[in-house]
Each structure stands twice: as structure tokens, then as C-alpha cells.
Design a protein around this motif. Structure first.
Motif, mmCIF file in Angstrom:
data_model
loop_
_atom_site.group_PDB
_atom_site.id
_atom_site.type_symbol
_atom_site.label_atom_id
_atom_site.label_comp_id
_atom_site.label_asym_id
_atom_site.label_seq_id
_atom_site.Cartn_x
_atom_site.Cartn_y
_atom_site.Cartn_z
ATOM 1 N N THR A 1 7.766 8.148 2.770
ATOM 2 C CA THR A 1 8.774 8.470 3.232
ATOM 3 C C THR A 1 10.502 8.493 3.249
ATOM 4 O O THR A 1 11.245 8.790 3.140
ATOM 5 C CB THR A 1 9.313 6.905 3.923
ATOM 6 O OG1 THR A 1 7.549 6.487 5.045
ATOM 7 C CG2 THR A 1 9.999 6.427 5.100
ATOM 8 N N THR B 1 -0.553 1.565 1.717
ATOM 9 C CA THR B 1 0.612 1.468 2.264
ATOM 10 C C THR B 1 2.000 1.866 1.389
ATOM 11 O O THR B 1 2.990 2.235 1.658
ATOM 12 C CB THR B 1 0.776 -0.883 2.607
ATOM 13 O OG1 THR B 1 -0.543 -0.803 3.590
ATOM 14 C CG2 THR B 1 2.390 -0.902 2.517
ATOM 15 N N SER B 2 1.813 1.872 0.530
ATOM 16 C CA SER B 2 2.191 2.460 -1.006
ATOM 17 C C SER B 2 2.438 3.440 -1.353
ATOM 18 O O SER B 2 3.173 4.043 -1.463
ATOM 19 C CB SER B 2 1.678 1.821 -2.210
ATOM 20 O OG SER B 2 1.718 0.308 -2.332
ATOM 21 N N GLU C 1 5.164 4.200 2.195
ATOM 22 C CA GLU C 1 6.257 4.300 1.882
ATOM 23 C C GLU C 1 6.947 5.157 0.470
ATOM 24 O O GLU C 1 8.118 5.641 0.856
ATOM 25 C CB GLU C 1 6.513 2.765 0.977
ATOM 26 C CG GLU C 1 6.148 1.766 2.075
ATOM 27 C CD GLU C 1 5.977 0.471 1.098
ATOM 28 O OE1 GLU C 1 6.005 0.329 0.149
ATOM 29 O OE2 GLU C 1 5.291 -0.544 1.970
#
Length: 1198
Positions: A470, A463-464, A467
Motif C-alpha cells: 500500500t 498484513t505487513s 501494508e
């Protein structure tokens, strides 16, 4: 270091001299001396309170108490200046003492807060600017070194600190703000740092230089009386030595590598890495003192390298904020660049940065470079691991961070590097490590052995990472939109496509954006789907674009470039590429055209400062795997042949004598300045790697390119014309050790082939030649045309081929040996008798023990001393490798035996128990036990794992001079001054036999490999062979004319070697007892002999302080090496000062050089140095200690 300690009553007392690891937090006083200072003796005699200076001490103690410190230091009374040794130590340590202080109080007796201010300026400011404190020499380091410096008026009121007053201090002193803020001082030039003391004065003139010792990180003796010029001269000389030492490490600067990587990847985005600081794994590593190793792992392209760049940046910010009280060293591995893809280069980079940040640590490097040890040869790991280990274990080392990126791209000696990291992270508490790599099981297996570690897996932080990618997409698309004038819908489409298909891979995003940058904005949306998700799919598209190009010439050119780049061993420059690829003539000299050609190779390559490299290791992996058929249509071997043959072409067209126009034959590589333009720029790669590409080609079909290995073929022609030019170029490229390995590899290639030519004989001779003169030419490149030719054997092929080269320097040469002799190497470096030598089980290393209290480890291939092991306080009489090669044992006249780690040089155990000299040590074949024989008449058996003495064997009536285990570990043999040999049962300690027959001391014993025989050497000048089962003497070998000091069986049991005080080594046939060879060459007693485990070599150690390596089969000497520490004394000199020619030619002060007009002209090998000499016109006669007289005539023209 002594400190003053406050007591509960407000008084204070002097502590004892505290060791570095026992020094508590303390404050330190900086001031200018007055008339009544409190001295060390005043405190000792309790008269300190009677002096005016006592007031300063009370102030310092009281202020320290207010700051929560119980200890403080004042220079006037904490140093016993009547002790010259203590004063020397204190003045050399002063910078470190101030740097390590918690707080420094500057007491300004000429600045008062009672003065009236003007406007907004306080009244004391004018007096502050005029204070005497700013004019004194010693206060310079007291200003710069401490992280916290607080200024006080004579009324003891706080005026401010170094940070709040930094602008005023900078305006007053002109010291850069960075230096005041704690930046690494080596970031400032030498001349700039020297200028800081320009307007400062000292009571003693020499102190103006001595007060700069800490600023430059040097440590040299104080010689009051030498004057200011003499002191600055010695300071500059020491600085120069340190700089040369650092340059020996500087194959690449990790700081520039990091900058290059960041620029190549389009810059560092903070939002793409800051997430890592909030993870539990990172917090554990950062906050817990016992967590010393953090491993960051993830798949290719996941941003590991940029993550570590960001971590380095954040650590640098924190260190700057803390006043640079910590060190940070880092290294970024890249598999495609041989300068940064090995364990050796990692250590070089870390050492380089640590030495820059804490200059006193350079002493660990100087220990090797001052002794002439190479830090770039095949055995550099041993030296470099010892250096870095010493640095990390230094008691004055600041807390240190070490960061290593991309362990998976360390393609040479990675397991060795991992063992080093695991060991040091487990044993050294003040150092914290961060390493990164791909998810490789082998790396995980090795790192799991670390005691205190944390692990951060990028896949588990999906997840990190997602992100972060992104944020990276937003950043890259914003730049694209501005550059290519995207409309909002185009921008949104590009951002959406990248976000949906990145799958957490930074590299994919970077490569797609790199290609989109070349596409007009109005086409961008239509072209998006041409970039498939995933790195391999992307690379396949790039390859298809190249192969399907409408211009077939461009396609073939790109494939040729990619093939060469996949085959070479490091990134190459544009100049080097032109030598290997058929670049169109009109483009070969046009930088813009060459840049365009590299751009045609898709996203596989990147170009920076004329150097071409792969964009990422995954790009090279793809080409070598899934695109190999396209770029290597005839096989990769064909590309290696192309690089090999064109290397010979470019060297033949470039190399020449004195290519850098050095002029003087004795010119040192230390004085070489790179010419502009550099004539070697096109040939540097070829010089170092041509044999490697020949090796990688090696067609098994002799009919294919048959000219390669024939007489007058390409190799034969090149060597006969340019061999000396090549050696000169290797020296200038700092690659002589690579040249030695190349000639060894070339000889091996020829030995594996059936060749009907004279090339093998030529290469053999040239390999002997480079082994003989390699060290000399490495340091003095033009001596390859002088001393190397003059003193090589008369029938050397190389000497004959290049006879005309040396005739320009010397017209009549001395008489020398006809052929290469039996000694393959002479290893010099010990300063006293060599008592013992031993081979490692793989024959690659030799250990030697000496009367200079040290043991040295040597590489048998190059003759380089890889380690010097110090720790004994008396001579080292015996050395032995353990059969598993992991340990080395040494026995000494200090009554102890030491066990050393062979890989790191660390002393792991000191075994105490003998009451007299330890004359002999031996490992059992299973490495579990070690035996020692001593002058206390006993043998002790020790457990190598625990250091416990398991048995003491008593029975001899005189000293035990030699011990040996039988190959099955069941027996121990001992030789003694009582003229006997005893055989002992290792399990019970019972003496099973006493062998009698010698009429003098038994100096050496050895078992045969099958345990059936024992050999003994004695002071009665004989060797005896004994049957271990019956105790019968089967043979007595006679031939030596003096004591037999050492015996050894060959591992195949066919030979026995003996060393004698008659200065010879003899080889005997064990079956017949015949002496097959007598090896002569030592000039003093031979104390030790040893066979290599393959039976091919014999090593001997002598009272002449040398170790010689002999070829057991042929008796040929392949190399004589000189160590810079070797010295020769000239006993007499004959000459006429009135004769101008006698001043024209002469002998240098150390006897190592013949000089011309005081310049080094011809280097003299150790055996050719004068004990007396005479000069007549241009002819020099030299009398040598061996009894030889050498006569040489030189040109008379000027």
C-alpha cells in the motif's frame, strides 16, 4: 600478541604470547618515541621504572582501568625487537592490532592544556595542529585503524576524540573524512592513499613504505637496507598483485548489481521494507548470537529482492555508525544472467566484497592465483569454496554478514551452494547469513539441516506485506500524478485500482505503473481495466498486444527479439543483439531507434547501459511456458540454430590475428588494455556460447541443414580459417576454460552422429591442441601463433593448417613428435617427488601426494589444480578417494593419516597411532573403514566416522609399503619389506594367508574387482598375480628393468597397470600376461599408477614432480599443462657479448622463454627448456635434460 595486564595493586605484568582467539578486550597507546622509552628487556629485568618513558605506560594503564579494561598494549615494551622474526611479524600485524583495540589513546607530549586560549579557541589547539605526532609515518595507521581514538595532552587531560576533532584532523592531514570515519580503505584510490604519507617522516627511510602495509592490506618481509625507493617498489608490486588477484574474481561487482536492480525497479522505498526489522524472526536472527541463518521466503513478485536491498542498506548504516568493525558482503542472483546465476558466481561475489573490506583476506585468493590456478573454469567451485571457507574461518575475520538473494535463481549447482551455506552457518560463529528464495521444497529440505536458523515467510506476514505494498502504491501513484499531471479524481482512481488488485505483489504494481507512465493522464482511468490482476494475466495482455499489433513487421521483430532473449545464456548487449536478429538497417546503428524497438517488447525486457535483460525471472518463465508457441513457431531448437549460425557469421567477419594490436608475441593478458572501440564487442557472446547453441539445436535429421557437419560446411570452414583467431579471442575474453569445454562438447556431438566427413578428425585434433596449449594461450594470447604451433606434433592437422602463421615468428622449427602421444595430460605444480596418485570414483578428479608435504586435487578434463591441501609436516606417501567420493585420505611421513572433505578441502580428522611413516592408505568399498600401512610393521584399521582405530594387524617383520581392501570389504592385503604379501580377515584381524615368492620388497598390492586375484609389484622387477582362495601364484609378469613400485587392476579386470623405477608404465593383459603397451614420457622414477573407474585412463605419479594422464586404449597424450610454480635451472650458457644478434635473441633468466630484445618471444614447454644452450646468428640450440637437442632459427630482420 603480548599484552600488559593490570593487577589489583595497580601494577602490571606482561602476558605470554596470546593466540588470536584468546586475546581479551584491550586499550592501545599511540605516541611519538622519546629518548628513554621502556623496552621489552627493561620489563624482563625489572628496570622499567627507572626510565622516563615509564610514565606513558602508567598513564595508559590507568586510563584503561577507567574505561573498564584490564589489558593494554604499548609498542615500546610489548615487542621483543631483538628477535627479528617477532619484529617482522609485529610490524606486519600492527594495523590489525590497532584496528582491533577497544580504544586507542594518543598521548601528545608536545600539547599542553595550560596554554592560553584566543577567543573561543582553546589554548591547546595551535599546539595540537603543530604536534609532531601528525608528522610521523607510523602514526598514520594509528589514526586510521582504530574505531575509537582519544587524544590526551601531556597533562593527561582529554582533548577530544577522532569523531569530535575530525574536521581539524581532516584540515591538517587532508585525509578524507570517510577514511577517518572508518570507510573501507579500498574505496580510496592507490595514489590517494599513498599521498597520505607524503608529508610524514620516519627514522628509517624504508619505514615510510612499511608503515603503509596495513593501509593497503599487504603482508611482505621487511628488508632494511633496500632504501625508500626499493621499499616502495616492492609495496607497489604487491599492491599490483593484489589488484590482479581481485580482477580474476571480478566478473561482476555485487555493489553495481544492487544499484542496477534498485534503479530497474524504480528506486527503493524505505516504508516498503522497514516492517521486517520488527518481526520476531528478524529480531531473533539479529539479536541472538546462536541464530546464524535467516531464510526469507515468498512467492514471485512479493518484493523479496527489494526487501533484501533494504536490509543491506540498514546494515551498512549500522556498520558505518560502529566504525566499520564488521564486514558485509552480498550477492543478488538472477537466472537470466549467466554471470550471476551459479554457485560459483555467488562465491566469487562474496569473496570479492570481503577482500575489499578486509584486504588481508586476499591472501586466501592469492594462494590460488599465484599458483596459476584458474578461478573461472569448470572446477572453480573447489578453489572458491576453499577460499571463502578460509576467509570465514580466519581468526582475524571481523564479525561478518553475508546476504544472498534469490537462491531459486541460482540455476547451476544450487544444491552444492546450499550445502556450503548450511555447513558454514553451522560451524562458524562470527558469520551471520540472510538468504531469500521462492517457496521451493528442495531449498527448504536442504536449509532445514542448518543447526541455528530462523525463517521469515512473507505469506505468514501478509498484513505487513500488504501494508508495505500500500505504501509502495502511494509512492508510485504520487510520482505518476506529478509526471502525467493527474487530476485528483484520476489519482484517486489509479491508487484505488492498484491497491485493490495488487494482492501483495510489488512486481505487478511496478509493471502496471510502468505502462501507465506511457499513457496521457486524461486516458489513465479508462485504461486501468486493461491491466488485469495477477502477473500471468498481465504478461498475457502484453503478449496479446504484441501479436495483435497493426504493424505486422513490428510484431515479428518483437517476437524474434523475445525468442532470442529466451534462448541466450546471459543478458546480451545491443551490439550482440544485432548479430542475431534482423534489425532494420536504418535502426541498427541508431541507439534511440534500438531503444524504441526494445520498448515495443512490452514489459518483458529492460535496457540499461546498452545491456538487455528480462524485467523479472517470471517474465522469462511465462514466455518459455504459456507463450512458447507464439515466439517459437518452429520450435525453440530453430532459434538455437539461428544463434549458432549467426555466431559463426559474426566471428568470421570479426576475428583476426592480434585483434587488440598487442604486438609482442609474449604479451600477457595482465597487460591488456581494452581498446576503444572494442573490436570484440559484437562477438563476445558468440565466442563463448556458439557450441552451446549448436548442442541445443542438434537436429536429428541429417538431411536438415546438412551442410553443418560436412566437409567445407559452416563448422569446417570456420575452424580451418579462424580456429587460432577464436582461441586468441577466448583468451582476451577470459573464457579459455569455456573454450576447452566447448571443444569437448563439439567432439561429443560429432561422436553421436553418423558423419561421412573429415570433420570429426579435425575436431579431435583441435581439442587435443587446445588441451595442449590452453594454459599458455589463456595467459599469453599471441603464443597461439608461436609456441603452440611450434611444439605441437608434426602431423597435427591444426599445425599444418596454420603453418604460415608461425613462419612470421620462427623460420626453422625444432624436430618434434609426429603424433599426439599416449600422455593425455602432464600436471605440474608439486615442488618435489609425487609418491601417490588416485582417481575419484567418477573419474573427474585425480589426487596426488608429494614430498612437498601437500596433496593436490586436479580436474582430469582441464588439468587445472582445483585444491592444494596443506597440513602434513612431512611428505605425503599415499592418497585415496573414498568410494562415495566424499572423502580423501592421505598418509604421511609425519606418522599420521588425515581425512579430508573432498568438496571443501577441510581436514575433518587426523588419525594418530603409528610410530613411523604411513606409507599406504586405502578405503573399504563401503567407505566405512580406512586401512593404513606403516614403517612400524603394522596395519591399522580405522572407523572413518569416529576416527577410532578398530584393529592393529601385526605379523610383518619389516615395513608395510602397501595395503588394499578387497571389493567385498572382507579382506585386506598388505605388501611388505619382508618380501611377502599377507591376506587378513577384516572382521577378525586374523592373517589367513602369507604369499611368498618375491625376492625383494613388495612395494604395491591390489585386488581384482571380483576379489579373486591379488597383484603385487616388487623390487625384484616383477609383477605377480595370486589366487586369493588358494594362495597360488598364477602368473609372473616380467619386462621392467627396475623396481616395480605400483600396480593397479582396471575396474573391468581385463588389464593390470604397473609403474616402475625404469621411468615407464606398462599395461598388461590379465588373461594372457602379455604386455600390451609401454608408456614412456616420465624423466624419473614412476611411484604410483591408478586406473580411472571407467578403465579409459591411467594416471601415473613420478619423481619428476609430475602426474601424467594416459589413454589406456590408444596411448595418446592429449595435454601438457604448465603450472606457474614450475622452475628450470639453466646450467650453462654460450654466447658472445660482442655479437649484436646474440643480444637480439636470447633465453630468459628462468629458461621458460626465448626472448627478442629482452621481450618474451617464444615460450618453451617444460620438456624443451635448456640445461645448456648456444647461439649462432639468429639460430638457437638448446640441450634438454631428456637428451634432446632443439635447434630453432628466427627472422633476422628487426
Amino acid at each position: 600478541m603480548r599484552l600488559l595486564e593490570r593487577d589489583d595493586t595497580g601494577g602490571f605484568r606482561l602476558t605470554g604470547d596470546l593466540p588470536n582467539d584468546k586475546i581479551p578486550p584491550y586499550a592501545i597507546l599511540s605516541h611519538t618515541w622519546g629518548d628513554e622509552e621502556v623496552l621489552f628487556k627493561d620489563l624482563a629485568e625489572d628496570t622499567a621504572g627507572e626510565k622516563a618513558g615509564y610514565d606513558k605506560i602508567r598513564f595508559c594503564g590507568a586510563q584503561a582501568k577507567r574505561d573498564g579494561l584490564n589489558f593494554f598494549w604499548v609498542d615500546t615494551c610489548c615487542i621483543d625487537k631483538s628477535d627479528s622474526a617477532e619484529l617482522q611479524h609485529a610490524l606486519n600485524s600492527m594495523f590489525g592490532w590497532y584496528r582491533n583495540a577497544t580504544k586507542c589513546y594518543v598521548y601528545l607530549t608536545d600539547v599542553s592544556t595550560c596554554q592560553q586560549g584566543v577567543g573561543d579557541n582553546p589554548g591547546w589547539e595551535v599546539a595540537f595542529r603543530k604536534s609532531r605526532w601528525f608528522t610521523r609515518g607510523w602514526t598514520l595507521q594509528e589514526l586510521i585503524a582504530p574505531p575509537v581514538v582519544v587524544f590526551f595532552s601531556k597533562e593527561r587531560e582529554r582533548l577530544g576524540d577522532k569523531k569530535s576533532l575530525e574536521q581539524q584532523i581532516h584540515d591538517l592531514t587532508r585525509i578524507p573524512l570517510g577514511a577517518l570515519q572508518g570507510s573501507t580503505l579500498s574505496n580510496f584510490s592507490i595514489e590517494e592513499r599513498l599521498s597520505w604519507t607524503g608529508k610524514r617522516n620516519t627514522t628509517r627511510k624504508e619505514d615510510k613504505a612499511y608503515s603503509l602495509f596495513g593501509i593497503f592490506g599487504v603482508h611482505i618481509p621487511l628488508l632494511y637496507g633496500e632504501g625508500e625507493d626499493g621499499a616502495f617498489g616492492r609495496l607497489r608490486e604487491e599492491i599490483s598483485k593484489d589488484n590482479r588477484c581481485l580482477s580474476s574474481l571480478h566478473s561482476t561487482d555485487p555493489r553495481l548489481d544492487k544499484k542496477r536492480i534498485e534503479e530497474a525497479k524504480g528506486g527503493l522505498l524505505a516504508d516498503a521494507y522497514r516492517w521486517v526489522f520488527d518481526t520476531a524472526d528478524f529480531r531473533q536472527w539479529h539479536d541472538q548470537s546462536e541464530s546464524r541463518l535467516l531464510w526469507i521466503k515468498g512467492d514471485p513478485g512479493k518484493g523479496k529482492t527489494m526487501l533484501l536491498c533494504g536490509i543491506v542498506n540498514e546494515l551498512e548504516v549500522a556498520i558505518t555508525a560502529d566504525g566499520h568493525c564488521r564486514n558485509l558482503a552480498y550477492f543478488f542472483c538472477q537466472a537470466t544472467d549467466s554471470r550471476i546465476n551459479s554457485a560459483i558466481t555467488v562465491l566469487r561475489g562474496l569473496i570479492y566484497l570481503l577482500a575489499h573490506q578486509q584486504p588481508r583476506l586476499i591472501s586466501y585468493v592469492r594462494k590460488y592465483t599465484d599458483a596459476g590456478t584458474s578461478l573461472s573454469d569448470a572446477n572453480a567451485w573447489f578453489a572458491l569454496s576453499d577460499i571463502l571457507g578460509g576467509m570465514l574461518g580466519d581468526p582475524n575475520l571481523k564479525s561478518t554478514y553475508l546476504v544472498i538473494d534469490a537462491l531459486d535463481e541460482c540455476i547451476h549447482d544450487l544444491p552444492t551452494l546450499l550445502r556450503f551455506i548450511v555447513e558454514k552457518s553451522s560451524t562458524i560463529s562470527q558469520v551471520k547469513w540472510i538468504v531469500s528464495s521462492r517457496n521451493w521444497p528442495d531449498i527448504e529440505k536442504d536449509l532445514n539441516e542448518a543447526r541455528w536458523k530462523a525463517r521469515l515467510c512473507l505469506e505468514l506476514n501478509e498484513t505487513s506485506v500488504s501494508e508495505a505494498v500500500t505504501e509502495y502504491v502511494r509512492f508510485k501513484v504520487h510520482r505518476l500524478a506529478e509526471r502525467n499531471n493527474y487530476k485528483p479524481d484520476t489519482r484517486d482512481a489509479v491508487q484505488s485500482y492498484l491497491s485493490e488488485n495488487a494482492h501483495g505483489t510489488f512486481l505487478w504494481v511496478a509493471l502496471v505503473c510502468q505502462n501507465l507512465a506511457k499513457i496521457p493522464g486524461w486516458k489513465a482511468q479508462k485504461k486501468l481495466t486493461a491491466f488485469p490482476p495477477g502477473l500471468d494475466a498481465f504478461y498475457r495482455r502484453m503478449m496479446d498486444q504484441i501479436c495483435d499489433s497493426e504493424d505486422s513487421e513490428d510484431a515479428e521483430l518483437c517476437k524474434s527479439i523475445l525468442a532470442v532473449m529466451s534462448a541466450v545464456r546471459r543478458p546480451i548487449t545491443l551490439d550482440e543483439l544485432i548479430a542475431f536478429v534482423d534489425i532494420p538497417e536504418e535502426a541498427s546503428a541508431d541507439y534511440e531507434a534500438l531503444t524504441e524497438i526494445i520498448g515495443l517488447c512490452g514489459s518483458f525486457l529492460t535496457l540499461r547501459e546498452r545491456t538487455i535483460s528480462f524485467i523479472h525471472q517470471s517474465a522469462k518463465d511465462f514466455l518459455l511456458g504459456k507463450a512458447a508457441d507464439e515466439i517459437f513457431p518452429s520450435g525453440m531448437e530453430d532459434t538455437h540454430h539461428t544463434v549458432f549460425s549467426r555466431s559463426l557469421d559474426v566471428m568470421s567477419g570479426t576475428l583476426q590475428r592480434d585483434i587488440y594490436s598487442l604486438g609482442a608475441p609474449g604479451s600477457s593478458t595482465d597487460d591488456v588494455k581494452l581498446p576503444d572501440p572494442d573490436p570484440l564487442v559484437v562477438a563476445r557472446y558468440a565466442c563463448v556460447y556458439w557450441v552451446d547453441h549448436l548442442h541445443d539445436w542438434q537436429s536429428n535429421d541429417n538431411s536438415k541443414r546438412s551442410d553443418v557437419f560436412q566437409d567445407s560446411g559452416v563448422i569446417d570452414t570456420f575452424l580451418k580459417k579462424h580456429y587460432l583467431h577464436w582461441l586468441e579471442a577466448l583468451s582476451l575474453c577470459k573464457s579459455m576454460s569455456q573454450g576447452i569445454l566447448s571443444m569437448t562438447k563439439l567432439e561429443s556431438i560429432l561422436q553421436q552422429r553418423t558423419i561421412a566427413s573429415q570433420l570429426p578428425s579435425l575436431v579431435y585434433d583441435m581439442r587435443r591442441f587446445i588441451l595442449y596449449c590452453g594454459w599458455l594461450v589463456e595467459n599469453h594470447p599471441l603464443q597461439v601463433y608461436a609456441s603452440a604451433l611450434v611444439f605441437s606434433p608434426a602431423r597435427s592437422i591444426t599445425r599444418g593448417l596454420f603453418k604460415q602463421e608461425r613462419q612470421r615468428l620462427i623460420t626453422a622449427v625444432p624436430v618434434v613428435e609426429d603424433d599426439w602421444n599416449a600422455c593425455t595430460q602432464t600436471l605440474e605444480g608439486h615442488s618435489s617427488t609425487v609418491y601417490s596418485v588416485a582417481f575419484s570414483p567418477d573419474s573427474k578428479l585425480v589426487a596426488s601426494g608429494s614430498g612437498d608435504n601437500t596433496m593436490k586435487i586436479w580436474d582430469t578434463a582441464t588439468g587445472v589444480c582445483t585444491q592444494t591441501l596443506e597440513g602434513h609436516s612431512n611428505g605425503v606417501y599415499s592418497v585415496a578417494f573414498s568410494p562415495d567420493s566424499k572423502l580423501v585420505a592421505s598418509g604421511s611421513g609425519d606418522n599420521t593419516m588425515k581425512i579430508w572433505d573432498a568438496a571443501t578441502g577441510v581436514c575433518t580428522q587426523t588419525l594418530e597411532g603409528h610410530s613411523s611413516y604411513v606409507y599406504s592408505v586405502a578405503f573399504s568399498p563401503d567407505s566405512k573403514l580406512v586401512a593404513s600401512g606403516s614403517g612400524d610393521n603394522t596395519i591399522k584399521i580405522w572407523d572413518t566416522a569416529t576416527g577410532v582405530c578398530t584393529q592393529t594387524l601385526e605379523g610383518h617383520s619389516s615395513y608395510v609399503s602397501s595395503v588394499a581392501f578387497s571389493p567385498d570389504s572382507k579382506l585386506v592385503a598388505s605388501g611388505s619389506g619382508d618380501n611377502t604379501i599377507k591376506i587378513w580377515d577384516t572382521a577378525t584381524g586374523v592373517c589367513t594367508q602369507t604369499l611368498e615368492g618375491h625376492s625383494s620388497t613388495v612395494y604395491s598390492v591390489a585386488f581384482s574387482p571380483d576379489s579373486k586375484l591379488v597383484a603385487s609389484g616388487s623390487g625384484d622387477k616383477t609383477i605377480k598375480i595370486w589366487d586369493t582362495a588358494t594362495g597360488a601364484c598364477t602368473q609372473t609378469l616380467e619386462g621392467h628393468s627396475d623396481f616395480v613400485s605400483s600396480v593397479a587392476f582396471s575396474p573391468d579386470s581385463k588389464l593390470v597397470a604397473s609403474g616402475s623405477w625404469d621411468e615407464t608404465v606398462k599395461i598388461w593383459d590379465t588373461a594372457t600376461g602379455a604386455c600390451t603397451q609401454t608408456l614412456e614420457g616420465h624423466s624419473d622414477f614412476v611411484n604410483s599408477v591408478a586406473f580411472s573407474p571407467d578403465s579409459k585412463l591411467v594416471a601415473s605419479g613420478s619423481d619428476d614432480s609430475t602426474i601424467k594422464i594416459w589413454d589406456a586404449a590408444t596411448g595418446v597424450c592429449t595435454q601438457t599443462l604448465e603450472n606457474m610454480g614450475f622452475s628450470t635451472f639453466i646450467a650453462s650458457w654460450s654466447g658472445d657479448a660482442e655479437n649484436p644478434l646474440q643480444q637480439y635473441y636470447g633465453i630468459g633468466s628462468e629458461g621458460k622463454w626465448i626472448t627478442r630484445c629482452s621481450e618474451n618471444w617464444l615460450w618453451l614447454p617444460p620438456g624443451c627448456r635448456p640445461v645448456c644452450s648456444a647461439l649462432a646468428a639468429s639460430t638457437i640450440a638448446i640441450g634438454c635434460s631428456s637428451g634432446r637437442v632443439l635447434v630453432m632459427t628466427f627472422p633476422e630482420d628487426s
